[in-house]
Design a protein around this motif. Structure first.
Motif, PDB file in Angstrom:
ATOM      1  N   ILE A 493       0.842  -1.204   0.000  1.00 56.35           N
ATOM      2  CA  ILE A 493       0.000   0.000   0.000  1.00 56.35           C
ATOM      3  C   ILE A 493       0.873   1.249   0.000  1.00 56.35           C
ATOM      4  CG2 ILE A 493      -1.691   1.318   1.344  1.00 56.35           C
ATOM      5  CD1 ILE A 493      -2.657  -1.441   2.439  1.00 56.35           C
ATOM      6  N   GLU A 494       1.888   1.271   0.841  1.00 53.71           N
ATOM      7  CA  GLU A 494       2.777   2.430   0.891  1.00 53.71           C
ATOM      8  C   GLU A 494       3.468   2.667  -0.447  1.00 53.71           C
ATOM      9  OE1 GLU A 494       5.412   1.703   4.133  1.00 53.71           O
ATOM     10  OE2 GLU A 494       4.028   2.492   5.636  1.00 53.71           O
ATOM     11  N   ALA A 495       3.889   1.589  -1.100  1.00 54.63           N
ATOM     12  CA  ALA A 495       4.546   1.735  -2.395  1.00 54.63           C
ATOM     13  C   ALA A 495       3.606   2.380  -3.409  1.00 54.63           C
ATOM     14  CB  ALA A 495       5.025   0.374  -2.902  1.00 54.63           C
ATOM     15  N   SER A 496       2.364   1.913  -3.443  1.00 53.75           N
ATOM     16  CA  SER A 496       1.399   2.460  -4.388  1.00 53.75           C
ATOM     17  C   SER A 496       1.067   3.907  -4.073  1.00 53.75           C
ATOM     18  CB  SER A 496       0.125   1.610  -4.373  1.00 53.75           C
ATOM     19  OG  SER A 496      -0.837   2.138  -5.255  1.00 53.75           O
ATOM     20  N   TRP A 497       0.824   4.202  -2.820  1.00 53.49           N
ATOM     21  CA  TRP A 497       0.403   5.545  -2.450  1.00 53.49           C
ATOM     22  C   TRP A 497       1.558   6.537  -2.365  1.00 53.49           C
ATOM     23  CZ3 TRP A 497      -3.937   4.675   1.781  1.00 53.49           C
ATOM     24  CH2 TRP A 497      -5.012   4.031   1.170  1.00 53.49           C
ATOM     25  N   SER A 498       2.780   6.071  -2.566  1.00 54.14           N
ATOM     26  CA  SER A 498       3.918   6.984  -2.652  1.00 54.14           C
ATOM     27  C   SER A 498       4.008   7.644  -4.025  1.00 54.14           C
ATOM     28  CB  SER A 498       5.229   6.225  -2.381  1.00 54.14           C
ATOM     29  OG  SER A 498       5.288   5.777  -1.046  1.00 54.14           O
ATOM     30  N   VAL A 499       3.207   7.164  -4.971  1.00 54.76           N
ATOM     31  CA  VAL A 499       3.233   7.675  -6.338  1.00 54.76           C
ATOM     32  C   VAL A 499       2.260   8.846  -6.464  1.00 54.76           C
ATOM     33  CG1 VAL A 499       2.823   7.082  -8.758  1.00 54.76           C
ATOM     34  CG2 VAL A 499       3.876   5.415  -7.209  1.00 54.76           C
ATOM     35  N   GLN A 500       2.673   9.860  -7.191  1.00 55.07           N
ATOM     36  CA  GLN A 500       1.815  11.027  -7.386  1.00 55.07           C
ATOM     37  C   GLN A 500       0.473  10.608  -7.972  1.00 55.07           C
ATOM     38  OE1 GLN A 500       4.218  13.464  -9.926  1.00 55.07           O
ATOM     39  NE2 GLN A 500       5.752  13.846  -8.350  1.00 55.07           N
ATOM     40  N   PRO A 501      -0.638  11.137  -7.436  1.00 49.02           N
ATOM     41  CA  PRO A 501      -1.973  10.680  -7.848  1.00 49.02           C
ATOM     42  C   PRO A 501      -2.210  10.741  -9.345  1.00 49.02           C
ATOM     43  CG  PRO A 501      -2.132  12.090  -5.916  1.00 49.02           C
ATOM     44  CD  PRO A 501      -0.706  12.153  -6.370  1.00 49.02           C
ATOM     45  N   GLU A 502      -1.703  11.776 -10.021  1.00 50.99           N
ATOM     46  CA  GLU A 502      -1.943  11.894 -11.456  1.00 50.99           C
ATOM     47  C   GLU A 502      -1.245  10.799 -12.261  1.00 50.99           C
ATOM     48  OE1 GLU A 502       1.160  15.130 -10.362  1.00 50.99           O
ATOM     49  OE2 GLU A 502      -0.589  14.120  -9.460  1.00 50.99           O
ATOM     50  N   ASP A 503      -0.249  10.116 -11.626  1.00 49.70           N
ATOM     51  CA  ASP A 503       0.431   9.023 -12.311  1.00 49.70           C
ATOM     52  C   ASP A 503      -0.207   7.669 -12.038  1.00 49.70           C
ATOM     53  OD1 ASP A 503       2.423  10.440 -13.678  1.00 49.70           O
ATOM     54  OD2 ASP A 503       3.686  10.548 -11.895  1.00 49.70           O
ATOM     55  N   ARG A 504      -1.041   7.567 -11.023  1.00 54.22           N
ATOM     56  CA  ARG A 504      -1.691   6.290 -10.764  1.00 54.22           C
ATOM     57  C   ARG A 504      -3.191   6.329 -11.009  1.00 54.22           C
ATOM     58  NH1 ARG A 504      -3.581   6.055  -5.199  1.00 54.22           N
ATOM     59  NH2 ARG A 504      -2.811   7.836  -3.996  1.00 54.22           N
ATOM     60  N   SER A 505      -3.731   7.495 -11.329  1.00 56.97           N
ATOM     61  CA  SER A 505      -5.151   7.575 -11.680  1.00 56.97           C
ATOM     62  C   SER A 505      -5.296   8.397 -12.942  1.00 56.97           C
ATOM     63  CB  SER A 505      -5.955   8.212 -10.540  1.00 56.97           C
ATOM     64  OG  SER A 505      -5.538   9.551 -10.317  1.00 56.97           O
TER      65      SER A 505
END
Length: 600
Positions: A493-505
């Motif tokens: 979870i931390e790995a995923s949420w460490s990414v800027q939101p515009e790059d994961r959504s």
């Protein structure tokens, strides 16, 4: 074989009153041969039934237990903690381990009990005989202290979606939950719950974040496969289960891959699953034919317990566990799932609201795309965007509108604090009044889970997902083949949420972070998939085929006995052909509560 599912345990203080509680607990569970870990005094520290666990005592007398799957063995934990004398420091060091586990640290008269940040492993507590007892299961605590059912909180569970913080409240009076990301401390000063985890700051770009996610998902899977001789894995055809199955195969686990066929001619999951399986080395693929895949609602009268809260997961045990007997016959000791991918990898659309101030052109471009995709009117979108109510104010307003018409699917309310909850039409006026009272009471002290609407929504979605999946893990363990869901591991979870939101959504791309992370692991053809299968045909067919079985429940409804539902209205609606109210008005939550009452 180690058990990877959620078993049960109770943590007790080192005192005579704790010893008396231990005696009562062992009498209640005398046929279940509970394990014991003792304080230095000889009194019980831990009593329960668990699989994988490591217990050590430091040179300074701290007792430490790690219960669950972790990346350290007993010698490693002993070495890591050998010189620790401070409870807080020991717990911090253990939080760096990968996996999914509880931590119990005892020193003198003080205890610390911690679950996971995700909520997959929970902590509950209650007072009895002058001491505080803690457990990983609310029903175990309730049985130990003789706590009565809280009928008002059960009414809350009739909502089509339970708003924060009410979803985390146990259904027994006097039983308390430690929120995910918090820990329980007990001692001479009393009981406290303190935060130990917060979401990371999203600072990483897509490529750097993808490398981190790939590494953490690999570690999460290896923790599980390293403790089981043979594993199996879901391979639904969707990206999440394909990623977990592919990582397991790459780690040398040689999993059995399980795919369920669909009755929907438009569902292309099996095609993608076969494509994925063809590209995975050493994975044996089993496609369960349609005639072996139970319809939804098929096992309502055969549901077994106990589980410690009513979630829709318990409604479809035969379907949820389809193929598990075959996997067990083939030697599987653990079944991996892709559950959690939808909850962890999806960047919430409300992130675009924060970008309006810093990156207005990009944010407006995303907003236009979301509007077009979901057919939001400009008026509705602007109304939600311009809403400046606090979370407490939103909760009060939602309580006032519990019986209002439901919002349209995919409405602009997704940009709000939450989609407003609704009570089903068959809820009694007393039930509606009870829920309204509980929501207003909660609003007096409720604070959002995060500093922004997006962060609050992501955490709320995460906690809902872990509640549902945690119950499914309880069910699967009772069925004989424990499950593991690596996407819900804290470090993933931390790995995923460490990414800027515009790059994961993105309104244009499907799970771009996972696709980038799985390049070279998942067959490239599969990563091109932009669709997602669903089971709506099986759900509709299951509702039609099992209508009589559902109606049978309402003839002797436990919820009706408590005055929470109108059984006559439920019966009439159930028997009405093609009633949309059944599919879209909270049937699943009502059924979950009804079935759960019959198992506790």
């Amino acid at each position: 074989m180690s058990s990877h599912g959620e078993s049960w345990f109770v943590v007790l203080p080192d005192c005579e009153a704790g010893l008396a509680v231990a005696s009562r607990l062992e009498e209640q569970r005398r046929n279940k041969a509970p394990k014991r870990v003792l304080h230095p005094s000889g009194r019980p520290l831990l009593i329960g039934s668990w699989g994988s666990a490591f217990v050590t005592t430091t040179r300074h007398g701290l007792q430490v237990a790690v219960i669950g799957s972790s990346s350290a063995d007993e010698d490693g934990i002993a070495q890591r903690l050998a010189h620790e004398r401070d409870i807080a420091s020991a717990a911090r060091k253990l939080a760096a381990l990968r996996g999914d586990f509880h931590i119990v640290v005892a020193g003198g008269s003080r205890l610390r009990v911690r679950g996971t940040a995700s909520g997959m492993r929970r902590v509950f507590h209650a007072d009895t005989a002058g001491v505080t007892v803690a457990s990983n299961r609310a029903d175990v605590v309730a049985g130990l202290v003789g706590a009565p059912l809280d009928e008002e909180l059960l009414a809350v569970r009739l909502l089509d979606s339970v708003p924060h913080p009410l979803g985390d409240v146990p259904l027994w009076r006097g039983v308390h939950a430690v929120p995910p990301g918090f820990q329980l401390d007990t001692g001479p000063d009393g009981v406290s719950r303190t935060r130990w985890w917060s979401p990371p700051e999203p600072r990483l770009g897509l490529e750097e974040g993808a490398a981190l996610l790939r590494r953490e998902l690999d570690l999460a899977v290896r923790v599980r496969t390293g403790a089981a001789t043979t594993v199996s894995s879901d391979l639904s055809g969707g990206l999440d289960s394909t990623a977990v199955c592919a990582v397991a195969a790459a780690a040398g686990a040689a999993p059995f891959a399980l795919t369920m066929a669909s009755r929907d001619p438009g569902d292309d999951d099996v095609h993608w699953a076969k494509l994925a399986a063809a590209g995975l080395k050493h994975a044996e693929h089993l496609v369960l034919p349609v005639d072996q895949v139970p319809l939804f609602y098929s096992g309502l009268l055969e549901v077994t317990g106990p589980v410690d809260e009513p979630t829709p997961t318990i409604l479809d045990q035969p379907r949820q566990l389809a193929g598990h007997d075959e996997m067990a016959v083939r030697g599987s000791e653990l079944h991996l799932t892709g559950m959690g991918g939808d909850h962890v990898l999806w960047g919430h659309p409300a992130h675009v609201l924060q970008r309006l101030a810093t990156e207005p052109f990009g944010a407006l471009r995303h907003l236009r795309a979301y509007r077009a995709q979901n057919r939001w009117s400009l008026r509705d979108a602007l109304s939600v965007i311009g809403d400046r109510r606090s979370y407490g104010q939103w909760l009060v307003a939602s309580a006032d509108r519990l019986t209002a018409p439901r919002a349209a699917p995919h409405s602009a309310d997704v940009l709000a604090w939450d989609v407003p909850p609704r009570m089903p039409g068959w809820a009694t006026p007393d039930a509606v009044a009870a829920v309204r009272r509980r929501m207003r009471l909660a609003a007096q002290s409720a604070i959002p889970l995060g500093g922004t609407r997006a962060q609050h929504n992501e955490l709320n979605i995460l906690h809902h997902g872990t509640r549902v999946t945690r119950v499914l893990h309880q069910v699967s363990e009772q069925g004989g083949l424990p499950m593991a869901s690596p996407f819900f591991d804290d470090h993933v979870i931390e790995a995923s949420w460490s990414v800027q939101p515009e790059d994961r959504s993105s309104p244009w791309l499907y799970k771009p972070l996972l696709k980038a992370a799985m390049r070279g692991v998942v067959p490239s053809e599969v990563l091109k998939r932009e669709t997602k299968g669903e089971a709506s045909v099986d759900a509709a067919n299951g509702l039609r085929e099992n209508r009589a079985r559902i109606a049978e429940l309402w003839h002797d409804s436990r919820l009706a006995r408590l005055g929470l539902v109108d059984a006559d209205r439920l019966l009439a609606t159930t028997l009405q052909p093609s009633s949309p109210e059944l599919r879209y008005a909270g049937l699943d939550s009502t059924l979950a509560c009804e079935i759960w009452l019959r198992t506790v």
